[in-house]
Design a protein around this motif. Structure first.
Motif, PDB file in Angstrom:
ATOM      1  N   UNK A 120     -71.945 -31.997  36.218  1.00 38.38           N
ATOM      2  CA  UNK A 120     -71.128 -33.307  36.889  1.00 38.38           C
ATOM      3  C   UNK A 120     -70.215 -33.726  36.013  1.00 38.38           C
ATOM      4  N   UNK A 121     -69.786 -33.370  35.596  1.00 36.39           N
ATOM      5  CA  UNK A 121     -67.510 -33.645  35.220  1.00 36.39           C
ATOM      6  C   UNK A 121     -66.993 -32.924  35.408  1.00 36.39           C
ATOM      7  N   UNK A 122     -67.355 -31.361  35.993  1.00 33.56           N
ATOM      8  CA  UNK A 122     -66.421 -31.246  37.084  1.00 33.56           C
ATOM      9  C   UNK A 122     -66.122 -31.554  38.332  1.00 33.56           C
ATOM     10  N   UNK A 123     -66.891 -33.210  38.240  1.00 34.29           N
ATOM     11  CA  UNK A 123     -67.087 -33.860  40.078  1.00 34.29           C
ATOM     12  C   UNK A 123     -65.840 -34.431  40.518  1.00 34.29           C
ATOM     13  N   UNK A 124     -65.268 -34.700  39.062  1.00 33.83           N
ATOM     14  CA  UNK A 124     -64.754 -35.584  38.908  1.00 33.83           C
ATOM     15  C   UNK A 124     -62.680 -35.090  38.825  1.00 33.83           C
ATOM     16  N   UNK A 125     -61.710 -35.604  40.034  1.00 31.68           N
ATOM     17  CA  UNK A 125     -60.624 -35.855  39.474  1.00 31.68           C
ATOM     18  C   UNK A 125     -59.773 -35.451  38.170  1.00 31.68           C
ATOM     19  N   UNK A 126     -58.797 -34.732  38.148  1.00 26.55           N
ATOM     20  CA  UNK A 126     -58.375 -34.284  36.709  1.00 26.55           C
ATOM     21  C   UNK A 126     -57.306 -35.373  36.412  1.00 26.55           C
ATOM     22  N   UNK A 127     -57.702 -35.966  34.921  1.00 25.15           N
ATOM     23  CA  UNK A 127     -57.924 -37.361  34.526  1.00 25.15           C
ATOM     24  C   UNK A 127     -58.078 -38.293  34.815  1.00 25.15           C
ATOM     25  N   UNK A 128     -59.453 -38.401  36.017  1.00 22.86           N
ATOM     26  CA  UNK A 128     -60.260 -39.663  35.932  1.00 22.86           C
ATOM     27  C   UNK A 128     -62.077 -38.746  35.558  1.00 22.86           C
ATOM     28  N   UNK A 129     -62.595 -40.101  35.108  1.00 20.81           N
ATOM     29  CA  UNK A 129     -62.140 -41.111  35.683  1.00 20.81           C
ATOM     30  C   UNK A 129     -61.238 -42.470  33.935  1.00 20.81           C
ATOM     31  N   UNK A 130     -60.976 -41.183  33.527  1.00 19.89           N
ATOM     32  CA  UNK A 130     -60.239 -41.791  32.124  1.00 19.89           C
ATOM     33  C   UNK A 130     -59.326 -42.432  32.507  1.00 19.89           C
ATOM     34  N   UNK A 131     -58.002 -42.149  33.478  1.00 22.69           N
ATOM     35  CA  UNK A 131     -56.994 -43.614  33.904  1.00 22.69           C
ATOM     36  C   UNK A 131     -58.130 -44.415  34.700  1.00 22.69           C
ATOM     37  N   UNK A 132     -58.495 -44.558  35.572  1.00 22.43           N
ATOM     38  CA  UNK A 132     -58.868 -46.140  35.585  1.00 22.43           C
ATOM     39  C   UNK A 132     -59.688 -46.370  35.045  1.00 22.43           C
ATOM     40  N   UNK A 133     -60.207 -46.121  33.818  1.00 23.14           N
ATOM     41  CA  UNK A 133     -61.001 -46.614  32.831  1.00 23.14           C
ATOM     42  C   UNK A 133     -59.661 -47.738  32.483  1.00 23.14           C
ATOM     43  N   UNK A 134     -58.868 -46.871  31.684  1.00 26.04           N
ATOM     44  CA  UNK A 134     -57.249 -47.592  30.967  1.00 26.04           C
ATOM     45  C   UNK A 134     -56.753 -48.421  32.102  1.00 26.04           C
ATOM     46  N   UNK A 135     -56.941 -48.446  33.375  1.00 21.51           N
ATOM     47  CA  UNK A 135     -56.584 -49.711  33.576  1.00 21.51           C
ATOM     48  C   UNK A 135     -56.985 -50.843  33.524  1.00 21.51           C
ATOM     49  N   UNK A 136     -58.995 -50.420  33.943  1.00 25.00           N
ATOM     50  CA  UNK A 136     -59.524 -51.503  33.977  1.00 25.00           C
ATOM     51  C   UNK A 136     -59.183 -52.163  32.071  1.00 25.00           C
ATOM     52  N   UNK A 137     -59.164 -51.550  31.531  1.00 26.63           N
ATOM     53  CA  UNK A 137     -59.051 -51.818  30.073  1.00 26.63           C
ATOM     54  C   UNK A 137     -58.022 -52.612  29.539  1.00 26.63           C
ATOM     55  N   UNK A 138     -56.854 -52.396  30.131  1.00 26.08           N
ATOM     56  CA  UNK A 138     -56.005 -53.256  30.176  1.00 26.08           C
ATOM     57  C   UNK A 138     -56.392 -54.306  30.810  1.00 26.08           C
TER      58      UNK A 138
END
Length: 259
Positions: A120-138
């Motif tokens: 399942x972790x390979x289904x995400x695009x590069x840097x996702x979902x970390x990049x999204x949640x960085x914006x949400x955290x901000x």
């Protein structure tokens, strides 16, 4: 009536009553019949007299709390001179789910063709979902900082999500939140639940990191709280499910001296 002290329409505030809790959120604070704010209100009022004022709207994304109409509203609400800052004792936050759930948002996280993938972790695009949640955290931390600026010492509470079931079930014509975008990306249905779990765990990690940055932020862990049949659809618990989720807040609220 205890329910009259939980306000979604400012005009319902009774003379002499001012909000003690500002709840800023998405549909988990706005869902009809029952939502998270209703049982939280009951918990708060077992031994105190709290008035909850709810801001935000169904479908709100966390990034809206940083800029735009919601941000302007809560800036007013927290102000001691023109808003409710003199009586606010806590701020509740609900947000992040709409930032990743949905056809467009979910597809933006997933690779275009996951048909050959079993991890399942390979289904995400590069840097996702970390990049999204960085914006949400901000965005969430921007609210914590606003509260600290206007009301020093007032705690902020935010919740993560439980493991939603990608069933394809929507609500009154709304849906395509989880299963549909994964189907479009050809994620095998046998691993779709694991993909959702990966998102929920990643968001929980972002919240835990945020709380380390801001001690005034208290995080409620909702994972492994609900059973599959306690989900009304892909994004929302049943009425009893919301009640059960509220119990996860109780020890956190008590430790902060709010409940």
């Amino acid at each position: 009536d205890v329910y009259k002290r939980q306000v979604w329409n400012e005009a319902e505030i009774q003379p002499g009553d001012t909000p003690t809790v500002l709840a800023i959120g998405d549909s988990w604070f706005w869902y009809p019949r029952n939502n998270l704010a209703i049982p939280l209100h009951r918990i708060l009022n077992r031994s105190s007299n709290h008035v909850i004022l709810v801001r935000g709207h169904n479908g709100a994304e966390a990034v809206e709390y940083e800029n735009g109409p919601i941000r302007k509203q809560i800036e007013w609400d927290l102000d001691k001179k023109i808003g409710y800052g003199r009586t606010i004792r806590a701020v509740f936050l609900s947000g992040g789910g709409n930032d990743f759930a949905g056809r467009d948002d979910m597809r933006a996280l997933l690779k275009g063709d996951c048909s050959s993938l079993s991890d399942p972790s390979q289904c995400f695009r590069a840097s996702q979902p970390a990049q999204l949640f960085e914006a949400v955290q901000k965005a969430l931390l921007s609210v914590v900082d606003l509260v600290a600026e206007k009301l020093p010492g007032v705690p902020v509470f935010v919740h993560g999500y439980d493991y939603a079931v990608p069933s394809g079930k929507g609500f009154f014509g709304l849906g395509q939140w989880l299963q549909y975008p994964m189907d479009e990306s050809q994620v095998d249905r046998g691993i779709q639940q694991a993909v959702v779990n990966e998102l929920i765990d990643s968001f929980a990690g972002a919240l835990a990191e945020a709380s380390k940055k801001r001690p005034a932020l208290h995080v409620v862990n909702a994972r492994e709280t609900l059973k599959p049949d306690q989900w009304a659809n892909e994004l929302h618990p049943t009425p009893r499910g919301f009640n059960k989720l509220a119990t996860a807040w109780e020890p956190v609220l008590k430790s902060a001296g709010i409940a």
